[in-house]
Design an enzyme around this catalytic site. Structure first.
Site, PDB file in Angstrom:
ATOM      1  N   ASP A 106       0.786  -1.241   0.000  1.00  0.00           N
ATOM      2  CA  ASP A 106       0.000   0.000   0.000  1.00  0.00           C
ATOM      3  C   ASP A 106       0.818   1.290   0.000  1.00  0.00           C
ATOM      4  O   ASP A 106       0.698   2.126  -0.894  1.00  0.00           O
ATOM      5  CB  ASP A 106      -0.996   0.001   1.169  1.00  0.00           C
ATOM      6  CG  ASP A 106      -0.353  -0.357   2.507  1.00  0.00           C
ATOM      7  OD1 ASP A 106       0.863  -0.648   2.550  1.00  0.00           O
ATOM      8  OD2 ASP A 106      -1.071  -0.350   3.525  1.00  0.00           O
ATOM      9  N   GLU A 111      -7.701   4.244   7.930  1.00  0.00           N
ATOM     10  CA  GLU A 111      -7.710   4.482   6.490  1.00  0.00           C
ATOM     11  C   GLU A 111      -9.030   5.028   5.957  1.00  0.00           C
ATOM     12  O   GLU A 111      -9.058   5.884   5.062  1.00  0.00           O
ATOM     13  CB  GLU A 111      -7.315   3.205   5.743  1.00  0.00           C
ATOM     14  CG  GLU A 111      -5.840   2.883   5.794  1.00  0.00           C
ATOM     15  CD  GLU A 111      -5.388   2.314   7.129  1.00  0.00           C
ATOM     16  OE1 GLU A 111      -4.170   2.312   7.403  1.00  0.00           O
ATOM     17  OE2 GLU A 111      -6.253   1.872   7.910  1.00  0.00           O
ATOM     18  N   THR A 117       2.471   8.230   5.787  1.00  0.00           N
ATOM     19  CA  THR A 117       1.525   7.131   5.938  1.00  0.00           C
ATOM     20  C   THR A 117       1.141   6.909   7.397  1.00  0.00           C
ATOM     21  O   THR A 117       0.199   6.177   7.679  1.00  0.00           O
ATOM     22  CB  THR A 117       2.114   5.834   5.336  1.00  0.00           C
ATOM     23  OG1 THR A 117       1.061   4.895   5.125  1.00  0.00           O
ATOM     24  CG2 THR A 117       3.189   5.239   6.232  1.00  0.00           C
TER      25      THR A 117
END
Length: 440
Positions: A177, A291, A374
């Site tokens: 990802d 997310e 992230t």
């Protein structure tokens, strides 16, 4: 100008935390740590906090600040470097902070693990003036890209010594990802066009071989044939990345499917079998992942559609209803029974809470362009860090040029148009998206 009382309290808490860390935190410990996790959580947190501490606009430090956080970040970065001492330049997944590389250390790592280091280590190099951190992470990233298949796909796990793939099945979820995320965000942060070229090729391959309507399955990197039809909670970051790219329609389409699964269970299960429309029998948990909240935040910033605010409110209600316990919030062991477990990951505070907060109050983003790592750590887009700063990221060019019909701005409060061709001048060549592949 005097700061409001609540802002002053925040500054005092931040300053107190900085002083505590500088006096109590040491990385000279006999501890085997995961390079990727240590990079995005600890190094990224220190670098971001240092930048905020030295930002005259925020004034989070009222007293004197002597770069204590940057010193800690530099020390940690130095301890990471032995992991990169491999024949391929791809770093080991684990490193001992005190003794470096351990004997008989595993040579297996993930695509994310060696391809998602450039933001934090690149920022550390820019802040210290020492290029070795950025150079190590950049060498690994370029080696990884050279290992892609003829379809521009990458596998999930690989061997850092031989440079050979171990797992050829790939997707946009766990293990891969943040590789996609960091390619594009590195282009924004550092202005290198080769990051853009890599990302563009990789994104088109994802849309061609993984996408099935609003969903993304997994596929063999060599053939493009589907391997696993499943939704994983980590995939929910993808719509947020698509917003940065300018692919708003595709982002909205996928986001709504994730929201549908969230509403079905009350939270998002770790793995959901698309072909059977059921939760994976052994991965029924929800560890408070961020997310979906992240993508909701990005889509609201891009569209200002109040529906995303409603989604955010529903997420907050679910967290309070199912996961709130005395002293914090608990992960859910089984989404079918909502049984909780005594565990709260650091990303719940670093990301889940942060993105939900910013969804309802984005004043932090006003008058400053940020990208988020992230792990949700903000890094400002600074012209001094760019070899060549694309005009679309310059604050003075905040508004998309309008021709026959308005085009949506995309990317947080940046209000820039990443959909613009990098070869265009002054926004003259507007396109809906730089990467959009129309539905068949």
């Amino acid at each position: 100008m005097e700061l409001p009382l609540h802002s002053l309290n925040h500054c005092l808490e931040f300053e107190r935390a900085v002083l505590w860390l500088s006096e109590n935190l040491s990385f000279d410990v006999d501890a085997r740590v995961n390079l990727f996790e240590g990079n995005i959580r600890v190094l990224g947190g220190l670098v971001s906090a240092h930048i905020l501490a030295t930002d005259s606009m925020n004034r989070l430090i009222q007293g004197s600040y002597k770069n204590q956080l940057l010193d800690l970040a530099k020390d940690l970065g130095q301890r990471f470097l032995p992991a990169f001492d491999t024949p391929t330049g791809l770093p080991y997944a684990w490193i001992n902070l005190k003794y470096g590389l351990m004997k008989n250390e595993t040579t297996e790592t993930s695509t994310s693990g060696c391809g998602s280091l450039i933001l934090e280590m690149g920022a550390l190099s820019r802040l210290t003036g020492d290029p070795k951190y950025e150079s190590a992470s950049l060498r690994a990233l370029r080696k990884l890209w050279s290992m892609r298949s003829s379809l521009n796909l990458l596998g999930t796990t690989l061997d850092v010594e031989t440079g050979e793939w171990i797992e050829h099945s790939s997707g946009i979820g766990a293990g891969v990802d943040s590789f996609y995320e960091y390619l594009f965000k590195a282009h924004i942060l550092f202005g290198k066009e080769d990051f853009w070229r890599m990302f563009h090729s990789a994104y088109l391959a994802v849309q061609k071989y993984f996408r099935h309507g609003p969903w993304y399955h997994e596929a063999d990197m060599r053939t493009g044939k589907a391997t696993y039809w499943q939704l994983t909670s980590l995939q929910a970051f993808w719509p947020g990345l698509q917003v940065l790219v300018g692919d708003i329609e595709a982002a909205n389409s996928s986001h709504r499917e994730f929201v549908h699964v969230w509403k079905k269970f009350g939270v998002l299960p770790e793995r959901y079998l698309l072909d059977h429309q059921m939760v994976h029998p052994t991965e029924k948990y929800y560890p408070l992942r961020p997310e979906l909240a992240e993508s909701t935040f990005y889509l609201y910033q891009a569209t200002k559609d109040p529906w995303y605010i409603e989604v955010g409110e529903a997420i907050v209600d679910s967290l309070n209803l199912y996961t709130k316990v005395e002293g914090g919030f608990a992960s859910i062991r089984d989404v079918t029974t909502m049984q909780t477990e005594d565990h709260q990951h650091s990303f719940f505070l670093a990301e889940t809470c942060k993105y939900l907060y910013l969804l309802f109050d984005d004043s932090f983003l006003v008058d400053r362009n940020y990208i988020f790592t992230t792990e949700g750590h903000p890094l400002p887009v600074l012209s001094a860090w760019h070899e060549r700063l694309p005009e679309i990221y310059i604050p003075s060019n905040r508004t998309c040029v309008k021709k026959e019909k308005p085009k949506r701005a995309s990317a947080m409060s940046l209000q820039v148009c990443p959909a613009l061709s990098l070869n265009s001048r002054h926004g003259e060549q507007l396109v809906e998206s730089a990467c959009h592949i129309p539905d068949a």
